[in-house]
Scaffold this motif. Structure first.
Motif, mmCIF file in Angstrom:
data_model
loop_
_atom_site.group_PDB
_atom_site.id
_atom_site.type_symbol
_atom_site.label_atom_id
_atom_site.label_comp_id
_atom_site.label_asym_id
_atom_site.label_seq_id
_atom_site.Cartn_x
_atom_site.Cartn_y
_atom_site.Cartn_z
ATOM 1 N N ASP A 191 -8.921 -43.576 -35.794
ATOM 2 C CA ASP A 191 -10.189 -43.313 -35.113
ATOM 3 C C ASP A 191 -11.353 -43.955 -35.861
ATOM 4 O O ASP A 191 -12.302 -44.432 -35.258
ATOM 5 C CB ASP A 191 -10.414 -41.813 -34.929
ATOM 6 N N GLN A 192 -11.292 -44.003 -37.182
ATOM 7 C CA GLN A 192 -12.332 -44.656 -37.979
ATOM 8 C C GLN A 192 -12.302 -46.169 -37.797
ATOM 9 O O GLN A 192 -13.329 -46.834 -37.851
ATOM 10 C CB GLN A 192 -12.164 -44.312 -39.468
ATOM 11 N N LYS A 193 -11.101 -46.718 -37.581
ATOM 12 C CA LYS A 193 -10.958 -48.163 -37.375
ATOM 13 C C LYS A 193 -11.329 -48.583 -35.958
ATOM 14 O O LYS A 193 -11.463 -49.764 -35.684
ATOM 15 C CB LYS A 193 -9.520 -48.595 -37.680
ATOM 16 N N GLY A 194 -11.471 -47.618 -35.059
ATOM 17 C CA GLY A 194 -11.906 -47.909 -33.704
ATOM 18 C C GLY A 194 -10.782 -48.196 -32.725
ATOM 19 O O GLY A 194 -11.025 -48.710 -31.642
ATOM 20 N N TRP A 195 -9.555 -47.852 -33.070
ATOM 21 C CA TRP A 195 -8.416 -48.116 -32.185
ATOM 22 C C TRP A 195 -8.227 -46.992 -31.174
ATOM 23 O O TRP A 195 -7.764 -47.232 -30.076
ATOM 24 C CB TRP A 195 -7.147 -48.302 -32.988
ATOM 25 N N VAL A 196 -8.536 -45.775 -31.579
ATOM 26 C CA VAL A 196 -8.385 -44.620 -30.697
ATOM 27 C C VAL A 196 -9.635 -43.746 -30.796
ATOM 28 O O VAL A 196 -10.398 -43.828 -31.754
ATOM 29 C CB VAL A 196 -7.138 -43.765 -31.046
ATOM 30 N N ILE A 197 -9.805 -42.926 -29.785
ATOM 31 C CA ILE A 197 -10.848 -41.898 -29.807
ATOM 32 C C ILE A 197 -10.135 -40.557 -29.797
ATOM 33 O O ILE A 197 -9.327 -40.284 -28.900
ATOM 34 C CB ILE A 197 -11.776 -42.018 -28.591
ATOM 35 N N ILE A 198 -10.382 -39.756 -30.803
ATOM 36 C CA ILE A 198 -9.763 -38.440 -30.902
ATOM 37 C C ILE A 198 -10.842 -37.399 -30.610
ATOM 38 O O ILE A 198 -11.850 -37.323 -31.305
ATOM 39 C CB ILE A 198 -9.144 -38.209 -32.298
ATOM 40 N N HIS A 199 -10.606 -36.635 -29.561
ATOM 41 C CA HIS A 199 -11.537 -35.562 -29.196
ATOM 42 C C HIS A 199 -11.168 -34.344 -30.033
ATOM 43 O O HIS A 199 -10.164 -33.678 -29.786
ATOM 44 C CB HIS A 199 -11.438 -35.247 -27.707
ATOM 45 N N LYS A 200 -11.993 -34.060 -31.020
ATOM 46 C CA LYS A 200 -11.679 -32.974 -31.951
ATOM 47 C C LYS A 200 -12.009 -31.601 -31.378
ATOM 48 O O LYS A 200 -11.389 -30.620 -31.749
ATOM 49 C CB LYS A 200 -12.429 -33.205 -33.256
ATOM 50 N N LEU B 273 -12.326 -29.594 -27.805
ATOM 51 C CA LEU B 273 -12.154 -29.506 -26.364
ATOM 52 C C LEU B 273 -12.342 -28.054 -25.951
ATOM 53 O O LEU B 273 -11.958 -27.133 -26.666
ATOM 54 C CB LEU B 273 -10.759 -29.978 -25.941
ATOM 55 N N LYS B 274 -12.925 -27.880 -24.791
ATOM 56 C CA LYS B 274 -13.077 -26.528 -24.260
ATOM 57 C C LYS B 274 -11.731 -26.056 -23.732
ATOM 58 O O LYS B 274 -10.830 -26.850 -23.470
ATOM 59 C CB LYS B 274 -14.118 -26.524 -23.164
ATOM 60 N N LEU B 275 -11.590 -24.770 -23.559
ATOM 61 C CA LEU B 275 -10.322 -24.184 -23.141
ATOM 62 C C LEU B 275 -9.885 -24.710 -21.780
ATOM 63 O O LEU B 275 -8.704 -24.968 -21.553
ATOM 64 C CB LEU B 275 -10.433 -22.656 -23.121
ATOM 65 N N GLY B 276 -10.796 -24.968 -20.880
ATOM 66 C CA GLY B 276 -10.451 -25.472 -19.566
ATOM 67 C C GLY B 276 -10.079 -26.951 -19.564
ATOM 68 O O GLY B 276 -9.450 -27.439 -18.639
ATOM 69 N N GLU B 277 -10.445 -27.687 -20.602
ATOM 70 C CA GLU B 277 -10.165 -29.125 -20.672
ATOM 71 C C GLU B 277 -8.835 -29.455 -21.333
ATOM 72 O O GLU B 277 -8.411 -30.604 -21.305
ATOM 73 C CB GLU B 277 -11.278 -29.838 -21.442
ATOM 74 N N ILE B 278 -8.180 -28.473 -21.921
ATOM 75 C CA ILE B 278 -6.985 -28.751 -22.719
ATOM 76 C C ILE B 278 -5.867 -29.368 -21.893
ATOM 77 O O ILE B 278 -5.253 -30.331 -22.297
ATOM 78 C CB ILE B 278 -6.509 -27.476 -23.445
ATOM 79 N N GLY B 279 -5.601 -28.903 -20.726
ATOM 80 C CA GLY B 279 -4.525 -29.479 -19.920
ATOM 81 C C GLY B 279 -4.938 -30.667 -19.082
ATOM 82 O O GLY B 279 -4.125 -31.496 -18.708
ATOM 83 N N SER B 280 -6.233 -30.787 -18.789
ATOM 84 C CA SER B 280 -6.676 -31.836 -17.865
ATOM 85 C C SER B 280 -7.218 -33.070 -18.571
ATOM 86 O O SER B 280 -7.172 -34.160 -18.013
ATOM 87 C CB SER B 280 -7.753 -31.276 -16.942
ATOM 88 N N LYS B 281 -7.723 -32.935 -19.757
ATOM 89 C CA LYS B 281 -8.301 -34.064 -20.478
ATOM 90 C C LYS B 281 -7.449 -34.355 -21.716
ATOM 91 O O LYS B 281 -7.114 -33.436 -22.464
ATOM 92 C CB LYS B 281 -9.739 -33.734 -20.879
ATOM 93 N N PRO B 282 -7.093 -35.632 -21.955
ATOM 94 C CA PRO B 282 -6.277 -35.926 -23.138
ATOM 95 C C PRO B 282 -7.073 -35.791 -24.432
ATOM 96 O O PRO B 282 -8.295 -35.973 -24.446
ATOM 97 C CB PRO B 282 -5.853 -37.379 -22.920
ATOM 98 N N ILE B 283 -6.373 -35.462 -25.495
ATOM 99 C CA ILE B 283 -7.021 -35.360 -26.805
ATOM 100 C C ILE B 283 -7.216 -36.755 -27.395
ATOM 101 O O ILE B 283 -8.188 -37.018 -28.072
ATOM 102 C CB ILE B 283 -6.165 -34.492 -27.755
ATOM 103 N N ILE B 284 -6.280 -37.668 -27.115
ATOM 104 C CA ILE B 284 -6.321 -39.032 -27.634
ATOM 105 C C ILE B 284 -6.642 -39.986 -26.494
ATOM 106 O O ILE B 284 -6.031 -39.923 -25.419
ATOM 107 C CB ILE B 284 -4.964 -39.423 -28.253
ATOM 108 N N GLU B 285 -7.571 -40.892 -26.729
ATOM 109 C CA GLU B 285 -7.875 -41.966 -25.794
ATOM 110 C C GLU B 285 -7.815 -43.280 -26.556
ATOM 111 O O GLU B 285 -8.283 -43.384 -27.686
ATOM 112 C CB GLU B 285 -9.256 -41.788 -25.176
ATOM 113 N N PHE B 286 -7.216 -44.295 -25.918
ATOM 114 C CA PHE B 286 -7.126 -45.606 -26.557
ATOM 115 C C PHE B 286 -8.302 -46.467 -26.128
ATOM 116 O O PHE B 286 -8.717 -46.449 -24.988
ATOM 117 C CB PHE B 286 -5.819 -46.290 -26.185
ATOM 118 N N THR B 287 -8.843 -47.216 -27.078
ATOM 119 C CA THR B 287 -9.998 -48.078 -26.778
ATOM 120 C C THR B 287 -9.530 -49.435 -26.316
ATOM 121 O O THR B 287 -8.417 -49.836 -26.499
ATOM 122 C CB THR B 287 -10.897 -48.243 -28.017
#
Length: 87
Positions: free
Chosen positions: A62-71, A73-87
């Motif tokens: 995440d520091q190198k800019g390859w991925v975005i890690i959502h540290k 998340l709200k309880l309702g977003e856990i199943g619908s939004k990914p924790i890891i996103e690729f840039t």
């Protein structure tokens, strides 16, 4: 006749000693042919798995800019939004 034979021998030596260098394109073609490069490596990453999040976070991707890690998340977003996103 003697001069002609010396000339022929000298010409054979000069012409026979060519350059033994490869161009960049020739070298890349030989490497690809002989070794089968480039190799494709695959690894499955589950964007909602906390174990994969910790592995990516420990590698500082995440520091190198390859991925975005959502540290956070709200309880309702856990199943619908990914924790890891690729840039």
């Amino acid at each position: 006749m003697k001069n002609l034979s010396i000339f022929l021998i000298a010409e054979l030596l000069v012409c026979g000693c060519g350059r033994n260098e490869l161009s960049r394109e020739e070298a890349l073609a030989l490497i690809k042919k002989e070794k089968g490069y480039p190799h494709v490596y695959g690894h499955e990453i589950f964007c909602g798995d906390p174990d994969h999040v910790t592995k990516l976070y420990s590698e500082d991707l995440d520091q190198k800019g390859w991925v975005i890690i959502h540290k956070t998340l709200k309880l309702g977003e856990i199943g619908s939004k990914p924790i890891i996103e690729f840039t």
